[in-house]
Design a protein around this motif. Sequence first.
Motif, mmCIF file in Angstrom:
data_model
loop_
_atom_site.group_PDB
_atom_site.id
_atom_site.type_symbol
_atom_site.label_atom_id
_atom_site.label_comp_id
_atom_site.label_asym_id
_atom_site.label_seq_id
_atom_site.Cartn_x
_atom_site.Cartn_y
_atom_site.Cartn_z
ATOM 1 N N ALA A 95 0.828 -1.205 0.000
ATOM 2 C CA ALA A 95 0.000 0.000 0.000
ATOM 3 C C ALA A 95 0.864 1.258 0.000
ATOM 4 O O ALA A 95 0.570 2.233 -0.699
ATOM 5 N N THR A 96 1.936 1.232 0.765
ATOM 6 C CA THR A 96 2.800 2.409 0.870
ATOM 7 C C THR A 96 3.358 2.797 -0.495
ATOM 8 O O THR A 96 3.301 3.965 -0.897
ATOM 9 N N GLU A 97 3.905 1.818 -1.199
ATOM 10 C CA GLU A 97 4.483 2.145 -2.498
ATOM 11 C C GLU A 97 3.405 2.614 -3.473
ATOM 12 O O GLU A 97 3.626 3.524 -4.279
ATOM 13 N N SER A 175 -10.036 2.280 9.236
ATOM 14 C CA SER A 175 -8.928 2.758 10.072
ATOM 15 C C SER A 175 -8.180 1.599 10.706
ATOM 16 O O SER A 175 -8.801 0.667 11.236
ATOM 17 N N ASN A 176 -6.855 1.685 10.716
ATOM 18 C CA ASN A 176 -6.055 0.635 11.350
ATOM 19 C C ASN A 176 -5.959 0.821 12.856
ATOM 20 O O ASN A 176 -5.403 -0.027 13.541
ATOM 21 N N VAL A 177 -6.503 1.917 13.383
ATOM 22 C CA VAL A 177 -6.419 2.166 14.827
ATOM 23 C C VAL A 177 -7.702 1.746 15.538
ATOM 24 O O VAL A 177 -7.656 1.114 16.593
ATOM 25 N N ILE A 200 -8.373 5.777 -2.222
ATOM 26 C CA ILE A 200 -8.805 4.996 -1.060
ATOM 27 C C ILE A 200 -7.704 4.015 -0.661
ATOM 28 O O ILE A 200 -7.225 3.227 -1.481
ATOM 29 N N ASP A 201 -7.328 4.088 0.622
ATOM 30 C CA ASP A 201 -6.353 3.171 1.189
ATOM 31 C C ASP A 201 -7.111 1.984 1.772
ATOM 32 O O ASP A 201 -7.698 2.068 2.850
ATOM 33 N N GLY A 202 -7.094 0.898 1.031
ATOM 34 C CA GLY A 202 -7.874 -0.279 1.421
ATOM 35 C C GLY A 202 -7.110 -1.297 2.248
ATOM 36 O O GLY A 202 -7.594 -2.420 2.435
ATOM 37 N N ALA A 203 -5.939 -0.895 2.774
ATOM 38 C CA ALA A 203 -5.068 -1.876 3.456
ATOM 39 C C ALA A 203 -5.790 -2.684 4.525
ATOM 40 O O ALA A 203 -5.562 -3.888 4.663
ATOM 41 N N GLN A 204 -6.680 -2.040 5.292
ATOM 42 C CA GLN A 204 -7.355 -2.756 6.384
ATOM 43 C C GLN A 204 -8.734 -3.284 5.987
ATOM 44 O O GLN A 204 -9.428 -3.862 6.818
ATOM 45 N N ALA A 205 -9.143 -3.060 4.757
ATOM 46 C CA ALA A 205 -10.509 -3.432 4.380
ATOM 47 C C ALA A 205 -10.582 -4.754 3.623
ATOM 48 O O ALA A 205 -11.476 -5.565 3.860
ATOM 49 N N PHE A 223 -3.848 -1.574 -1.792
ATOM 50 C CA PHE A 223 -3.759 -2.492 -0.653
ATOM 51 C C PHE A 223 -2.482 -3.316 -0.694
ATOM 52 O O PHE A 223 -1.791 -3.357 -1.704
ATOM 53 N N SER A 224 -2.195 -3.945 0.450
ATOM 54 C CA SER A 224 -0.984 -4.761 0.615
ATOM 55 C C SER A 224 -1.355 -6.229 0.656
ATOM 56 O O SER A 224 -2.353 -6.603 1.271
ATOM 57 N N GLY A 225 -0.501 -7.060 0.082
ATOM 58 C CA GLY A 225 -0.741 -8.499 0.143
ATOM 59 C C GLY A 225 -0.631 -9.071 1.552
ATOM 60 O O GLY A 225 -1.401 -9.944 1.943
ATOM 61 N N HIS A 226 0.328 -8.546 2.318
ATOM 62 C CA HIS A 226 0.646 -9.228 3.586
ATOM 63 C C HIS A 226 -0.459 -9.119 4.635
ATOM 64 O O HIS A 226 -0.423 -9.820 5.637
ATOM 65 N N LYS A 227 -1.426 -8.241 4.411
ATOM 66 C CA LYS A 227 -2.553 -8.163 5.348
ATOM 67 C C LYS A 227 -3.727 -9.044 4.889
ATOM 68 O O LYS A 227 -4.767 -9.095 5.544
ATOM 69 N N ILE A 228 -3.554 -9.686 3.752
ATOM 70 C CA ILE A 228 -4.565 -10.652 3.283
ATOM 71 C C ILE A 228 -3.897 -12.005 3.010
ATOM 72 O O ILE A 228 -4.148 -12.647 1.998
HETATM 73 N N1 PMP Z 1 -2.625 2.003 5.423
HETATM 74 C C1 PMP Z 1 -3.147 1.360 6.464
HETATM 75 C C2 PMP Z 1 -4.532 1.699 6.918
HETATM 76 C C3 PMP Z 1 -2.406 0.379 7.107
HETATM 77 O O1 PMP Z 1 -2.924 -0.261 8.169
HETATM 78 C C4 PMP Z 1 -1.100 0.073 6.654
HETATM 79 C C5 PMP Z 1 -0.250 -0.968 7.323
HETATM 80 N N2 PMP Z 1 -0.182 -0.850 8.728
HETATM 81 C C6 PMP Z 1 -0.617 0.778 5.548
HETATM 82 C C7 PMP Z 1 -1.402 1.722 4.958
HETATM 83 C C8 PMP Z 1 0.735 0.532 4.997
HETATM 84 O O2 PMP Z 1 0.823 -0.734 4.457
HETATM 85 P P1 PMP Z 1 2.237 -1.345 4.049
HETATM 86 O O3 PMP Z 1 3.146 -1.104 5.223
HETATM 87 O O4 PMP Z 1 1.953 -2.779 3.843
HETATM 88 O O5 PMP Z 1 2.681 -0.650 2.812
#
Ligand code: PMP
Length: 405
Positions: A95-97, A175-177, A200-205, A223-228
Motif C-alpha cells: 500500500a505504501t508504495e 482505520s487501522n487504529v 482509497i487506502d484499502g489496506a485494512q478493508a 492495498f498490501s498483500g501481507h494483510k490478506i
Molecule cells: N494504510 C493502512 C490503513 C495500514 O494499516 C497500513 C499498514 N499498517 C498501511 C497503509 C501501509 O501498508 P504497508 O506497510 O503494507 O505498505
Amino acid sequence: TAHFDINAIRQQFPALDQQSNGQPLVYLDSAATTQKPHAVIDTIRHYYSSQNANVHRGSHSLTASATTQFEQAREVVRAFINASDSKEVIWTRGATEALNLIAQSYARSTLQPGDEILVSEMEHHANIVPWQMVAEQTGAKVLKIPMLPDCTLDMTAFAELLGPRTKIVAVAHVSNVTGTRHPIEAIIEAAHRAGAIAVIDGAQAVAHEPVDVQALDADFYVFSGHKIFAPTGIGALYGKRALLETMPPWHGGGKMVEKVSFDGTTYSQLPGKFEAGTPNVAGSLAMAAAIRWLEEQDRTAAEQHIHALRQRAIDGISAIDDLRILGLQPDTSLFSFVVDGVHHQDIATLLDQQGVALRAGHHCAHPMMDALGVSGTLRVSIALYNTEQDIDQFIAALHKACSLL
Ligand code: PMP
C-alpha cells in the motif's frame, strides 16, 4: 457455525501452532500482518523449486510459463476488486508504495500551487507523508479532514473543506487504529462533485469485506498483500484506466520502456509503464494464491466469527479499572484501548510474556494519536483463524498484567 470450521482453518496456518514464552502463541496482531496459510507458503516453495524465471524477457519455455502465471495472478487481483481491466492493476511492494506512486506520478504532474489535497486525520502515515512530499514539490497544500470524538470523520467539516481548489481526497476505507469504516461511497461521490479524485487506502478493508472498485467509483484503490494472507513485499494499485494512461512513469528502467535511445525514450503501455525492473514474481503468484484461498472461505461466516470474538474480548476486559476503549465501532475486526495511568508498552510486554502478541504504540498514526490525546494505544486485531481460547488467554493475561502494574 456449521459452515465455519475453525479447526480446519487453523491447521492451515503453521505459524499459529507454536509456543511463545512458554505459552501457546495468541496472535492478535493480524492488522499489522496476517499469518500465511499452506496454500501461500506452498506456492512460494513451488515457484522457486520449479518455476523460477524472469518474466517478460527471455525466449525460453520457463520464462514464458512464469510470465503467463504472473499475468494470471494480475487477473486474480483484478477479479478480487472487480476492476474492469487487468491493465488497471499495477503490482507494487504494498500500500505504501502504491500511495507514493499516485503522489509522485498523478499528483506531481497535475497539482498547481494552491491546489488542495484533503487527507483525513485518522490516516496511517503512508496516506499522509506522500501527500506532504508532493505538496512540497508542487506548492499544493495538505488539509486535514478532522475526526469527531467518536473516531468517525467529521463529514460536515469535510463538506466545508471541499471546494474548487480540492484536487485529491485521500482516506482509508477502514482505520487501522479503531476499525472505523469510513463512508467512502459518500466521500468519493462528494469528491467527484467537487471535481476532485478520490484515493482509497484499502489496506485494512480487503481482508474483511468484498470490494468492488467499479461500484465504489474509486479513482485509485490500494492495498498490501501481507494483510490478506500473502507475503510481505507485494501489493497492488488499482487506478482507473483513463487516469493511468495519462500519468507519467515514476520509476525508470527495464520493462517500462518501449524504445530507449539517447535521442529520447518511449514508454510501455499499461501496466508495464509503472513496473520498472524485475518484479516480485513469487510474491505476485503467492498473492493470487492468498486471494484464491480467501475466496474459498465462507467470508460472511468468517466475519461473524471475528465480530463475536471481538465482542468476547471487549466483554472480558471492560471491567478492568481505568481501561478505555477508544472510538468503539460496531462490527469490525479490531479495537484499540488504553489503561489510564499505565504505559501501553508495559502492558504489551507483560502480555508478550504470557504468549499474547498484539500491537502497542502509535500505529503509524501520529495525528490521530494527537487527536485522541494519547501517546499510543494497545490494539487487538482479530483474523478468521483466531479462537475463543485465544481471546480467553488474552483476557486472563490482561487482567494479570493490570493487577501487576
Ligand atoms: N494504510 C493502512 C490503513 C495500514 O494499516 C497500513 C499498514 N499498517 C498501511 C497503509 C501501509 O501498508 P504497508 O506497510 O503494507 O505498505
